[in-house]
Design an enzyme around this catalytic site. Structure first.
Site: not given
Length: 240
Positions: A210-211
């Site tokens: 998700c980064h």
């Protein structure tokens, strides 16, 4: 690490510390209320009112009924967990029989274990570093080189969340995508806000990347494990 709860003193000590690892090993009968509980139940009986039972059946044979608070008759799932250091600090991994259920970054060991317990309130938690060593090693490797891991996952979320998490794993290392792009990738272009919420609920740090999701203007936006970690991950992947 496992613990035997063979003596009454051991069992009472487990109740006093609300030991999730003891759930299923025995049951706590409370004479004054007529119920039996898991050792981790939030109830605080007096020692003189407690009797111990090896099984649910034994507790019921003694005339006790299941506690409505801790629901000791519900199936007990075992999660094995452990902590370790990574290039981005402390990490906690937890695995079930199905696969990796949780992988989080943090700074405080006690707070991370509390987070695990809150996420899985009905699970029996057993500290077992050997069981989660592959997950922690995969996390460190992914932080170092952005590579993918082939670990089985025990993902728990809505259909939309699981679709988002799968789409995140399709974003190549060294690149980013906007929330709107991820929404389009899962066939839900109107669900940009829901995509952002799914990213925030991601239970598997870095391995479900998700980064790599940023604002439409390229800004980093938030990251549940700290924007500094997000920037460090993206910088490492860009340089690889």
């Amino acid at each position: 690490m496992t613990t035997a709860y063979t003596t009454d003193d051991d069992r009472w000590a487990a109740i006093e510390r609300r030991d999730r690892a003891a759930d299923g090993a025995f049951f706590c009968g409370v004479r004054t209320t007529g119920v039996y509980c898991r050792p981790s139940c939030a109830g605080r009986p007096l020692r003189r009112n407690v009797a111990f039972h090896d099984t649910r059946e034994a507790a019921r044979a003694a005339g006790l009924r299941a506690c409505l608070r801790c629901r000791p008759d519900e199936p007990i799932e075992t999660l094995r967990y452990g902590l370790g250091e990574t290039p981005l600090g402390l990490a906690l991994a937890a695995t079930s029989e199905t696969g990796l259920a949780l992988l989080i970054l943090g700074d405080d060991q006690a707070a991370m274990v509390e987070d695990l317990a809150a996420r899985f309130p009905r699970a029996r938690l057993v500290e077992d570093g050997a069981s989660v060593a592959p997950a922690l090693a995969a996390l460190s490797s992914a932080i170092d080189d952005g590579g993918r891991a082939s670990l089985p996952l025990d993902e728990r979320g809505s259909d939309l969340q699981r679709a988002v998490w799968k789409a995140l794993r399709d974003i190549p290392a060294g690149t980013t995508a906007s929330y709107a792009q991820v929404a389009r990738a899962i066939g839900r272009p109107e669900a940009v806000r829901a995509v952002a919420q799914a990213c925030g609920a991601n239970p598997v740090a870095v391995l479900t990347p998700c980064h790599r999701v940023v604002r439409s203007d390229g800004g980093l936006s938030g990251y549940r494990w700290g924007v500094a970690r997000k920037k460090a991950l993206l910088d490492r992947e860009a340089a690889a």
